[in-house]
Design a protein around this motif. Structure first.
Motif, PDB file in Angstrom:
ATOM      1  N   PRO A  89       0.795  -1.235   0.000  1.00 51.88           N
ATOM      2  CA  PRO A  89       0.000   0.000   0.000  1.00 51.88           C
ATOM      3  C   PRO A  89       0.826   1.283   0.000  1.00 51.88           C
ATOM      4  O   PRO A  89       0.412   2.289  -0.592  1.00 51.88           O
ATOM      5  N   LEU A  90       1.993   1.273   0.637  1.00 52.82           N
ATOM      6  CA  LEU A  90       2.798   2.492   0.682  1.00 52.82           C
ATOM      7  C   LEU A  90       3.517   2.767  -0.633  1.00 52.82           C
ATOM      8  O   LEU A  90       4.169   3.798  -0.784  1.00 52.82           O
ATOM      9  N   LEU A  91       3.388   1.851  -1.573  1.00 47.65           N
ATOM     10  CA  LEU A  91       3.971   2.055  -2.907  1.00 47.65           C
ATOM     11  C   LEU A  91       2.923   2.547  -3.901  1.00 47.65           C
ATOM     12  O   LEU A  91       3.238   2.747  -5.079  1.00 47.65           O
ATOM     13  N   MET A  92       1.698   2.755  -3.421  1.00 50.28           N
ATOM     14  CA  MET A  92       0.595   3.116  -4.318  1.00 50.28           C
ATOM     15  C   MET A  92       0.079   4.513  -3.981  1.00 50.28           C
ATOM     16  O   MET A  92      -0.094   4.857  -2.815  1.00 50.28           O
ATOM     17  N   ASP A  93      -0.158   5.317  -5.016  1.00 52.62           N
ATOM     18  CA  ASP A  93      -0.730   6.650  -4.862  1.00 52.62           C
ATOM     19  C   ASP A  93      -1.841   6.860  -5.876  1.00 52.62           C
ATOM     20  O   ASP A  93      -1.878   6.204  -6.930  1.00 52.62           O
ATOM     21  N   PHE A  94      -2.714   7.793  -5.561  1.00 60.08           N
ATOM     22  CA  PHE A  94      -3.775   8.195  -6.478  1.00 60.08           C
ATOM     23  C   PHE A  94      -3.157   8.951  -7.649  1.00 60.08           C
ATOM     24  O   PHE A  94      -2.402   9.904  -7.465  1.00 60.08           O
ATOM     25  N   ASP A  95      -3.447   8.515  -8.878  1.00 61.00           N
ATOM     26  CA  ASP A  95      -2.908   9.154 -10.076  1.00 61.00           C
ATOM     27  C   ASP A  95      -3.899  10.207 -10.564  1.00 61.00           C
ATOM     28  O   ASP A  95      -4.810   9.923 -11.345  1.00 61.00           O
ATOM     29  N   THR A 114      -4.116   4.297 -10.309  1.00 58.68           N
ATOM     30  CA  THR A 114      -3.107   4.068  -9.280  1.00 58.68           C
ATOM     31  C   THR A 114      -1.715   4.279  -9.862  1.00 58.68           C
ATOM     32  O   THR A 114      -1.379   3.727 -10.905  1.00 58.68           O
ATOM     33  N   LYS A 115      -0.910   5.051  -9.170  1.00 56.02           N
ATOM     34  CA  LYS A 115       0.466   5.281  -9.575  1.00 56.02           C
ATOM     35  C   LYS A 115       1.375   4.477  -8.632  1.00 56.02           C
ATOM     36  O   LYS A 115       1.244   4.556  -7.416  1.00 56.02           O
ATOM     37  N   ILE A 116       2.256   3.688  -9.217  1.00 53.96           N
ATOM     38  CA  ILE A 116       3.130   2.817  -8.436  1.00 53.96           C
ATOM     39  C   ILE A 116       4.511   3.458  -8.323  1.00 53.96           C
ATOM     40  O   ILE A 116       5.126   3.818  -9.317  1.00 53.96           O
ATOM     41  N   HIS A 117       5.006   3.560  -7.089  1.00 53.89           N
ATOM     42  CA  HIS A 117       6.332   4.120  -6.854  1.00 53.89           C
ATOM     43  C   HIS A 117       7.406   3.099  -7.212  1.00 53.89           C
ATOM     44  O   HIS A 117       7.200   1.901  -7.163  1.00 53.89           O
ATOM     45  N   ASP A 118       8.581   3.625  -7.534  1.00 54.54           N
ATOM     46  CA  ASP A 118       9.740   2.734  -7.691  1.00 54.54           C
ATOM     47  C   ASP A 118      10.076   2.128  -6.341  1.00 54.54           C
ATOM     48  O   ASP A 118       9.873   2.722  -5.291  1.00 54.54           O
ATOM     49  N   VAL A 119      10.637   0.931  -6.405  1.00 56.66           N
ATOM     50  CA  VAL A 119      10.960   0.226  -5.172  1.00 56.66           C
ATOM     51  C   VAL A 119      12.470   0.129  -5.027  1.00 56.66           C
ATOM     52  O   VAL A 119      13.170  -0.194  -5.977  1.00 56.66           O
ATOM     53  N   ASP A 120      12.969   0.424  -3.844  1.00 55.75           N
ATOM     54  CA  ASP A 120      14.393   0.290  -3.596  1.00 55.75           C
ATOM     55  C   ASP A 120      14.741  -1.167  -3.380  1.00 55.75           C
ATOM     56  O   ASP A 120      13.915  -1.968  -2.953  1.00 55.75           O
ATOM     57  N   ASP A 121      15.965  -1.540  -3.671  1.00 53.11           N
ATOM     58  CA  ASP A 121      16.424  -2.893  -3.409  1.00 53.11           C
ATOM     59  C   ASP A 121      16.373  -3.191  -1.917  1.00 53.11           C
ATOM     60  O   ASP A 121      16.509  -2.292  -1.091  1.00 53.11           O
ATOM     61  N   GLU A 122      16.168  -4.493  -1.609  1.00 49.44           N
ATOM     62  CA  GLU A 122      16.150  -4.904  -0.207  1.00 49.44           C
ATOM     63  C   GLU A 122      17.501  -4.587   0.423  1.00 49.44           C
ATOM     64  O   GLU A 122      18.532  -4.714  -0.183  1.00 49.44           O
TER      65      GLU A 122
END
Length: 326
Positions: free
Chosen positions: A252-258, A318-326
């Motif tokens: 959920p924290l990787l998703m925003d309203f577009d 929904t706009k998906i954020h880039d994800v950082d590597d673990e």
């Protein structure tokens, strides 16, 4: 034995009739192609291997494997049959394996009788292992050792794709645990070797497996609010045959309203801001803030917006954020 010697003394080409002549009736014209005498003699150990049929240690026969060759290679059956017998010869004469091992090792590895493709994998493993000076001929987990020798000899490893849990869905969720099905090669500590599995997982709290002796079973992921999961080619490859990583789960924290989408959709259907606001019961000022990205509609207004703007899925806005590597 005497009858066989007598037959071979009178024939340069061995036909199907030799089996009924010797009292073996399982072979038929689809499972045996006439061969010259020298080839037939080399293949005698395979043609006449008799299984005890008691357990997985002595279950397979050439009949089981050749039946599968016929089933899966109807268009080029004779060519595939010859490839199969040539592979058996390599296993027996070059790598000094007995027929019981040859016909049963892959059954223990896969759980399937007659899985002839795994015979080819095993033969290739032995070729690479020999090149590396390795002595292990029947590794406990062929899929693991095969990828090890592939990588050591500069070849790409085999990637094991996940299976669908049910039609079109590759993840089953139970609270904060995701569950996936498939073959999952693991290391000596029973940890999944993710680089060989067709799934990418980032920002997970924990990853583990529950598999059987053939490393078939389930992969589990304990998710966080920023976990992201992709599946390799789960919905098919690209048109040119290249790989595609499909989104399977987004925290959920990787998703925003577009907010840009609602403006584009409103303009596309020919409505003004005021018309949309009135249609969903909001003020024009409130709606304008949504389009500018200053505020976000709550669930109540979001459903109304989707209805008015003909938006079918939440993923469309929904706009998906880039994800950082673990």
């Amino acid at each position: 034995m005497e009858k066989l010697v007598d037959y071979l003394s009178r024939h340069e080409v061995v036909g199907l009739e030799v089996f009924s002549y010797l009292g073996f009736n399982k072979m038929n014209k689809y499972m045996f192609q006439p061969v010259n005498k020298e080839v037939f003699i080399r293949r005698i150990p395979f043609y006449f291997h008799k299984s005890q049929k008691r357990n997985l240690d002595d279950l397979g026969t050439v009949y089981d494997f050749v039946s599968r060759v016929l089933e899966y290679s109807r268009n080029n059956y004779e060519e595939e049959l010859e490839r199969f017998y040539n592979t058996l010869e390599k296993l027996y004469y070059d790598y000094k394996l007995d027929t019981v091992t040859i016909f049963n090792y892959t059954i223990r590895q896969t759980g399937y009788v007659g899985e002839f493709e795994s015979i080819y994998t095993w033969s290739h493993y032995l070729k690479l292992a020999q090149r590396l000076g390795l002595d292990e001929k029947t590794p406990k987990h062929l899929i693991v050792d095969y990828n090890i020798v592939r990588e050591k000899t500069g070849l790409k490893p085999v990637i094991y794709q996940i299976n669908d849990m049910y039609i079109g869905n590759y993840i089953e969720r139970h609270g904060n645990i995701l569950k996936m099905s498939g073959i999952f090669p693991c290391d000596r500590n029973n940890q999944p070797i993710l680089k060989w599995i067709g799934v990418r997982i980032k920002n997970a709290k924990r990853i583990w497996i529950d598999v059987n002796d053939r490393q078939k079973g389930f992969l589990y992921v304990e998710i966080t609010p920023t976990t992201k999961v992709w599946g390799l080619n789960v919905y098919g490859e690209d048109e040119d045959g290249s790989d595609i990583w499909y989104d399977l789960y987004t925290g959920p924290l990787l998703m925003d309203f577009d907010y840009e989408v609602i403006k584009d959709r409103r303009v596309a259907i020919g409505m003004t801001q005021k018309q949309v606001a009135e249609a969903i019961g909001a003020s024009s000022r409130t709606y304008q803030k949504w389009e500018r990205g200053e505020t976000t509609p709550d669930g109540h207004f979001l459903l109304r917006l989707m209805n008015v703007l003909d938006i079918k899925e939440l993923s469309e806005i929904t706009k998906i954020h880039d994800v950082d590597d673990e």
